[in-house]
Scaffold this motif. Structure first.
Motif, PDB file in Angstrom:
ATOM      1  N   SER A   1      49.991  29.317  41.926  1.00 10.33           N
ATOM      2  CA  SER A   1      51.193  28.961  42.667  1.00 10.33           C
ATOM      3  C   SER A   1      52.255  28.384  41.736  1.00 10.33           C
ATOM      4  N   ALA A   2      51.837  27.526  40.815  1.00 13.82           N
ATOM      5  CA  ALA A   2      52.805  26.867  39.940  1.00 13.82           C
ATOM      6  C   ALA A   2      53.383  27.820  38.904  1.00 13.82           C
ATOM      7  N   GLY A   3      52.521  28.661  38.302  1.00 14.04           N
ATOM      8  CA  GLY A   3      52.980  29.505  37.205  1.00 14.04           C
ATOM      9  C   GLY A   3      53.342  30.915  37.590  1.00 14.04           C
ATOM     10  N   GLY A   4      52.952  31.339  38.792  1.00  8.21           N
ATOM     11  CA  GLY A   4      53.251  32.699  39.206  1.00  8.21           C
ATOM     12  C   GLY A   4      52.327  33.704  38.557  1.00  8.21           C
ATOM     13  N   ALA A   5      52.535  34.972  38.878  1.00  9.68           N
ATOM     14  CA  ALA A   5      51.652  36.017  38.386  1.00  9.68           C
ATOM     15  C   ALA A   5      52.375  37.346  38.347  1.00  9.68           C
ATOM     16  N   VAL A   6      51.833  38.229  37.533  1.00 14.28           N
ATOM     17  CA  VAL A   6      52.219  39.639  37.536  1.00 14.28           C
ATOM     18  C   VAL A   6      51.083  40.406  38.191  1.00 14.28           C
ATOM     19  N   VAL A   7      51.386  41.134  39.231  1.00 18.18           N
ATOM     20  CA  VAL A   7      50.395  41.954  39.917  1.00 18.18           C
ATOM     21  C   VAL A   7      50.600  43.397  39.471  1.00 18.18           C
ATOM     22  N   ILE A   8      49.604  43.949  38.771  1.00 22.90           N
ATOM     23  CA  ILE A   8      49.682  45.317  38.265  1.00 22.90           C
ATOM     24  C   ILE A   8      48.694  46.166  39.043  1.00 22.90           C
ATOM     25  N   ASP A   9      49.195  47.176  39.699  1.00 25.42           N
ATOM     26  CA  ASP A   9      48.321  48.011  40.516  1.00 25.42           C
ATOM     27  C   ASP A   9      48.992  49.356  40.719  1.00 25.42           C
ATOM     28  N   THR A  10      48.367  50.399  40.208  1.00 24.03           N
ATOM     29  CA  THR A  10      48.933  51.738  40.353  1.00 24.03           C
ATOM     30  C   THR A  10      48.433  52.442  41.601  1.00 24.03           C
ATOM     31  N   GLY A  11      47.518  51.796  42.331  1.00 22.81           N
ATOM     32  CA  GLY A  11      46.974  52.412  43.530  1.00 22.81           C
ATOM     33  C   GLY A  11      47.909  52.264  44.712  1.00 22.81           C
ATOM     34  N   PRO A  12      47.740  53.099  45.733  1.00 20.83           N
ATOM     35  CA  PRO A  12      48.648  53.068  46.885  1.00 20.83           C
ATOM     36  C   PRO A  12      48.381  51.926  47.863  1.00 20.83           C
ATOM     37  N   ASP A  13      47.221  51.279  47.766  1.00 22.69           N
ATOM     38  CA  ASP A  13      46.846  50.274  48.766  1.00 22.69           C
ATOM     39  C   ASP A  13      46.849  48.857  48.201  1.00 22.69           C
ATOM     40  N   TYR A  14      47.792  48.590  47.304  1.00 20.58           N
ATOM     41  CA  TYR A  14      47.790  47.264  46.689  1.00 20.58           C
ATOM     42  C   TYR A  14      48.016  46.159  47.709  1.00 20.58           C
ATOM     43  N   GLU A  15      48.811  46.430  48.747  1.00 16.27           N
ATOM     44  CA  GLU A  15      49.069  45.385  49.747  1.00 16.27           C
ATOM     45  C   GLU A  15      47.785  45.005  50.478  1.00 16.27           C
ATOM     46  N   ARG A  16      46.950  45.993  50.757  1.00 18.17           N
ATOM     47  CA  ARG A  16      45.671  45.702  51.417  1.00 18.17           C
ATOM     48  C   ARG A  16      44.777  44.885  50.500  1.00 18.17           C
ATOM     49  N   ARG A  17      44.767  45.212  49.212  1.00 18.55           N
ATOM     50  CA  ARG A  17      43.934  44.465  48.277  1.00 18.55           C
ATOM     51  C   ARG A  17      44.460  43.036  48.106  1.00 18.55           C
ATOM     52  N   MET A  18      45.763  42.873  48.039  1.00 16.67           N
ATOM     53  CA  MET A  18      46.322  41.527  47.952  1.00 16.67           C
ATOM     54  C   MET A  18      45.992  40.725  49.204  1.00 16.67           C
ATOM     55  N   ALA A  19      46.088  41.344  50.362  1.00 14.54           N
ATOM     56  CA  ALA A  19      45.790  40.630  51.606  1.00 14.54           C
ATOM     57  C   ALA A  19      44.327  40.218  51.670  1.00 14.54           C
TER      58      ALA A  19
END
Length: 493
Positions: free
Chosen positions: A424-442
């Protein structure tokens, strides 16, 4: 002997030269263990920790390149081959032991396996397993404490490398009980001292597993094959591994026997020969049970240490015959040397001029620089993490600086070093070439807001074939800029 050592050195050097010149980027498993190793954890999401400790040390001292990982791997392989040769010396004449060390050591796996599997658990067992055997053989002969201590230390190293070292220990235990000359060790304090030392060294990992047992859960999840067809497929992988990982050595032995340079030794087997034969028979029975009864999802590369132990057990049942010295010292050395020079040159030419290898020529460092440059244009601190798909995140994340942690989605729950507050404090880079990244993040990081997708496309490295690699990424904005100095990252390596 000098020629044989030269050919073995050439064999071990081939993957290092290729990594240095053609394949600069480690394969996925090697990137992963290096990323985990930055924390030198007592437990990892998937495996015992030793390979991540070694990977972390290599990354810290020499950087996360394929060349550094392969060099470390081949040095450890050389240690294993030295133990392999020394164990054969107990049962064979020195020249014969050297011959079979050459035949095994110049296998395709020892020559090229490090490119795909550098520092992975299966290939690291080629160092620890022959060391365990060597010290047991000499402890039985001499009852000297250095060998008992060596047995305890290497047993712990084997267990901390991969849990299937238990199969080796059970095999040795059955053989000790079956071979009268070795039952004497059951009355020696050194055996129990070695066991106590091994347990003490492994206990730090056991305590961590009791607190967070993801690695054991991952191992148990491998027993998921259902139905007869799946078990037969796993059995096929077992056979493929045992046979394939010993090429071209099996061909060399067949040709040597056909031409009269190798023959069966019909003298009475030694206690050591019987011990290793029973050990291997027991291990194969256990493997068959794990595959056919327990449903182990077997992959051919698991066979690496078992194939090595099979050679250690079977080689003493052969003896050199006829004019074998000229054959071994000239023809065999020349053939194997020419084979690996040709293989190395052929691979280099093909992948430099005519083909490409996306994982091992992936532009991870360039990708990290481009993504971090975009980050720095938006935020004054961070990122704390690179998170996403396994194939991307452990490559780019490893190159993003030594204060940035890279984690595959699924590894978040099993990584003791993951800190939600730091994210939360430092943030992140989310790298995902797949189509369902939102489902994986959730699923793995619910409630974390993502910035719109961006991408960077870069050419592959060290190849003239016009091929590119595209990174799709999202930013998770940092909430603590200026509040945590430890979130400031070092530059990308």
């Amino acid at each position: 002997m000098p020629r044989q050592i030269l050919v073995l050195a050439l064999t071990l050097a081939v993957p290092f030269v290729l990594a240095l010149t053609v394949f600069p980027t480690p394969m996925y498993d090697t990137r992963e263990l290096m990323a985990w190793g930055r924390h030198f954890p007592l437990v990892t999401p998937d495996h015992p920790p030793l390979m991540s400790w070694i990977g972390g040390a290599v990354d810290r001292l020499f950087g996360g390149s394929a060349a550094s990982a392969v060099a470390a791997n081949q040095l450890l392989m050389a240690v294993g081959l030295a133990y392999f040769h020394a164990s054969l010396r107990v049962m064979m004449a020195p020249a014969a032991a050297a011959l079979f060390t050459l035949i095994y050591g110049a296998s395709f796996y020892t020559a090229l396996g490090a490119l795909s599997f550098a520092l992975n658990a299966d290939i690291l067992q080629l160092t620890s397993w022959p060391a365990v055997v060597f010290h047991l053989l000499h402890a039985q002969r001499t009852n000297r404490w250095p060998h008992w201590v060596g047995l305890g230390v290497w047993t712990a190293i084997a267990l901390l490398t991969k849990y299937n070292a238990v199969v080796l220990l059970v095999g040795l235990g059955v053989a000790v009980l079956a071979v009268g000359d070795f039952r004497v060790v059951l009355r020696r304090p050194g055996l129990y001292g070695a066991a106590a030392l091994a347990l003490a060294l492994v206990s730090i990992h056991v305590a961590a597993v009791l607190e967070r047992g993801a690695a054991v859960g991952y191992a148990l999840a491998r027993f998921d094959v259902e139905g007869l067809s799946g078990r037969i497929a796993s059995l096929g992988q077992l056979v493929l591994g045992h046979v394939g990982l010993l090429m071209p050595g099996l061909v060399v032995v067949a040709v040597g026997a056909w031409r009269g340079f190798l023959a069966l030794d019909r003298s009475a087997p030694s206690a050591e020969q019987r011990l290793l034969l029973i050990t291997n028979a027991t291990m194969q029975v256990i493997l068959l049970g794990l595959v056919l009864v327990a449903g182990l999802d077997y992959v051919f590369r698991y066979s690496a240490p078992y194939a090595m132990m099979a050679v250690l057990a079977l080689a003493p049942w052969f003896r050199p015959a006829g004019a074998w010295r000229d054959w071994a010292g000239r023809e065999l050395v020349a053939a194997l040397g020419a084979l690996y020079v040709a293989l190395g040159l052929g691979i280099a030419i093909v992948y430099t001029l005519f083909a490409s290898h996306s994982p091992m020529q992936e532009p991870t460092a360039d990708g990290a620089r481009a993504i971090l440059a975009a980050w720095d244009r938006s935020y004054a601190c961070g990122p704390a993490y690179f998170i996403g798909g396994r194939q991307d995140v452990y490559g780019v994340g490893l190159q993003a600086g030594d204060r940035v942690d890279a984690l595959f989605y699924r590894d978040i729950a099993g990584a003791p070093w993951f800190d939600r507050d730091r994210l939360s404090a430092g943030g992140a880079v989310v790298i995902d070439t797949g189509p369902d990244y939102e489902r994986r993040m959730a699923r793995f990081l619910p409630g974390v807001p993502l910035a719109p997708e961006a991408e960077v496309t870069l050419p592959l490295l060290r190849t003239h074939k016009p091929k590119t690699f595209t990174y799709h990424y999202h930013f998770v904005a940092p909430q603590g800029c200026g509040q945590r100095g430890d979130l400031r990252r070092a530059g990308p390596s």
